[in-house]
Design a protein around this motif. Sequence first.
Motif, short mmCIF file in Angstrom:
data_model
loop_
_atom_site.label_atom_id
_atom_site.label_comp_id
_atom_site.label_asym_id
_atom_site.label_seq_id
_atom_site.Cartn_x
_atom_site.Cartn_y
_atom_site.Cartn_z
N ALA A 113 0.87 -1.33 0.12
CA ALA A 113 0.14 0.02 -0.09
C ALA A 113 0.96 1.20 0.13
CB ALA A 113 -1.17 -0.16 1.31
N LEU A 114 2.23 1.07 0.65
CA LEU A 114 2.99 2.25 0.30
C LEU A 114 3.69 2.65 -0.98
CD1 LEU A 114 4.87 1.44 3.84
CD2 LEU A 114 3.30 3.23 3.27
N ARG A 115 3.43 1.58 -2.04
CA ARG A 115 4.07 1.65 -3.20
C ARG A 115 4.06 3.15 -3.96
NH1 ARG A 115 6.08 -1.53 -7.53
NH2 ARG A 115 5.81 -3.23 -5.99
N SER A 116 2.67 3.69 -4.12
CA SER A 116 2.46 4.76 -4.51
C SER A 116 3.06 6.05 -3.84
CB SER A 116 0.88 5.17 -4.79
OG SER A 116 0.15 5.12 -3.56
N ARG A 117 3.01 6.12 -2.34
CA ARG A 117 3.62 6.99 -1.84
C ARG A 117 5.09 7.26 -1.77
NH1 ARG A 117 3.43 11.83 -0.64
NH2 ARG A 117 4.21 12.48 1.16
N ILE A 118 5.56 5.86 -1.95
CA ILE A 118 7.22 5.78 -2.06
C ILE A 118 7.42 6.45 -3.37
CG2 ILE A 118 8.96 4.40 -2.42
CD1 ILE A 118 8.04 2.59 -0.57
N ALA A 119 6.73 6.10 -4.66
CA ALA A 119 6.92 6.86 -5.72
C ALA A 119 6.80 8.41 -5.72
CB ALA A 119 6.08 6.12 -6.81
N ALA A 120 5.75 8.69 -5.10
CA ALA A 120 5.55 10.27 -5.04
C ALA A 120 6.44 11.04 -4.50
CB ALA A 120 4.21 10.49 -4.52
N ILE A 121 7.21 10.38 -3.22
CA ILE A 121 8.11 11.20 -2.52
C ILE A 121 9.46 10.91 -3.43
CG2 ILE A 121 9.70 10.75 -0.41
CD1 ILE A 121 7.51 9.62 0.92
N THR A 122 9.59 9.92 -4.08
CA THR A 122 10.72 9.81 -4.97
C THR A 122 10.86 10.84 -6.12
OG1 THR A 122 11.01 7.44 -4.58
CG2 THR A 122 12.15 8.33 -6.49
N ALA A 123 9.46 10.96 -6.70
CA ALA A 123 9.36 12.16 -7.66
C ALA A 123 9.75 13.50 -7.36
CB ALA A 123 8.18 11.94 -8.42
N GLU A 124 9.38 13.55 -5.92
CA GLU A 124 9.55 15.20 -5.25
C GLU A 124 11.05 15.24 -5.30
OE1 GLU A 124 7.38 15.79 -1.82
OE2 GLU A 124 5.58 14.63 -2.47
N LEU A 125 11.67 14.19 -4.61
CA LEU A 125 13.08 14.41 -4.44
C LEU A 125 13.96 14.74 -5.41
CD1 LEU A 125 13.50 11.49 -1.55
CD2 LEU A 125 13.69 14.08 -1.43
N LEU A 126 13.41 13.62 -6.85
CA LEU A 126 14.07 14.02 -8.15
C LEU A 126 13.99 15.38 -8.51
CD1 LEU A 126 13.39 10.69 -9.78
CD2 LEU A 126 15.55 11.34 -8.54
N ASP A 127 12.88 15.90 -8.23
CA ASP A 127 12.78 17.29 -8.93
C ASP A 127 13.43 18.43 -8.07
OD1 ASP A 127 10.67 16.74 -10.65
OD2 ASP A 127 9.03 17.16 -9.21
N GLU A 128 13.86 18.09 -6.74
CA GLU A 128 14.50 18.95 -5.69
C GLU A 128 15.93 18.96 -6.21
OE1 GLU A 128 13.53 17.92 -1.78
OE2 GLU A 128 11.37 18.29 -2.06
N LEU A 129 16.35 17.66 -6.70
CA LEU A 129 17.82 17.44 -6.84
C LEU A 129 18.07 18.25 -8.12
CD1 LEU A 129 18.30 13.72 -6.51
CD2 LEU A 129 19.29 15.38 -5.06
N ALA A 130 17.05 18.10 -9.24
CA ALA A 130 17.18 18.92 -10.47
C ALA A 130 17.22 20.40 -10.25
CB ALA A 130 15.99 18.68 -11.27
N ALA A 131 16.58 21.10 -9.23
CA ALA A 131 16.43 22.43 -8.97
C ALA A 131 17.92 22.85 -8.11
CB ALA A 131 15.35 22.92 -8.02
N THR A 132 18.45 21.89 -7.25
CA THR A 132 19.59 22.17 -6.73
C THR A 132 20.84 22.14 -7.57
OG1 THR A 132 18.96 21.07 -4.63
CG2 THR A 132 21.15 21.51 -4.78
N ALA A 133 20.75 21.18 -8.77
CA ALA A 133 21.74 21.06 -9.65
C ALA A 133 21.83 22.34 -10.48
CB ALA A 133 21.56 19.78 -10.32
N ARG A 134 20.74 22.69 -10.77
CA ARG A 134 20.76 24.13 -11.61
C ARG A 134 21.28 25.19 -10.87
NH1 ARG A 134 15.64 21.65 -13.56
NH2 ARG A 134 14.38 22.82 -11.85
#
Length: 406
Positions: A113-134
């Motif tokens: 049941a946590l699968r979708s939540r883990i995927a959502a948190i992962t996506a948020e973190l990837l966006d944050e990484l991209a912003a930090t890298a820029r």
Amino acid sequence: MDHPLVLDPTGTDIQGESVRIRERGAAALVELPGGVRAWSITDQALLKGLLVDSRVSKDAKQHWPAFMAGEIPPDWPLFLWVAVSNMFTAYGADHRRLRKLVAPAFTARRTEALRSRIAAITAELLDELAATARRDGIVDLREGFAYPLPIRVISELMGVPEELNPGLRTCVDGIFDTSLTPEESQANYLEMYRILTELVAFRREHPGDDMTSLLVAPADEGAQLTEQELIDTLLLVISAGHETTVNLLDQAISALLTRPVERAKVLAGQVSWSDIVEESLRYEAPVAHLPLRFATDDLELGEGIRIAKGDPILASYAAANRDPKIHGDTADVFDPTRPNKEHVAFGYGAHHCLGAPLARLEAELALPALFERFPNMGLAVDVSELGAVPSFISNGHRRVPVTLGE
């Protein structure tokens, strides 16, 4: 036998140290902080046997003479690892009782049941990484990805209010940090209990569909759980529930960043992400040495190995996972295609980690998302500059700086 190998509290060279211990035999004396001696078990078959042996206990209060005699002070850096009252240290019927109370939070259904939540948190973190890298050019994948994902997942599972998270993180890091002074260790231990007491009070006032609320209810009804056991169970699940997964993600990422052939294979679908996860768990066990177990009787283990009643035992998972008797001449090679990836990274027997399926799920969702989002990612420093977390328990890097190559 009279000169034990002194474990490096800073964990600078865990695998090299594991080799040196193994050279002394399948069971070898090592020295922990405070001059405490223990038997390090590096032979995987021997370790598995001891982990299911009824003559081996995790309960220092019953089976470690030095602890029972008051010779192990509260400021001993590993005190929490042996003094807590939860399923980690429980023995026999007590262990079964406490594990049964926690198990409902980690059923296959709840984990899935946590699968979708883990995927959502992962996506948020990837966006944050991209912003930090820029902005900065370089991002630290341990700090910005491997660390926040598991702690957010376990905090939501446990119902930890957001304002308690920074303090919890600091304290959990301290529990695994074997280089702390006695004073620092005791201060960390007291602060951890203060935060967990606050968590329990919050969930008594604001119960929800989370594990803390589930555990508070039987404690309040007097059903098989004391207040100390409640606090210590939360301590166990929160600390074990994120530190090991942080290291799993860290080590898998680092392995692929330094091995372009294996990276290309997994991205081309020639190797599965499950293979990467299992080989990462084998090759760099997230927990290198796990303290402590105790012989409840004299143990004659063959090959001249004799562990006396009351002697402490250290489960040396990092060494056992690279046992040449199991993995041959390639034991020290990262090879996701090896047919036998047998490991004890999550323990073995009655104390096998309840959260292992959750850790695997997090890794099998997060790793492909990271490498597919940033296919040109590369280390920003030489691998020798990644450093190590200051611990002979926790096996991870101090940092994993990368350029994302967007």
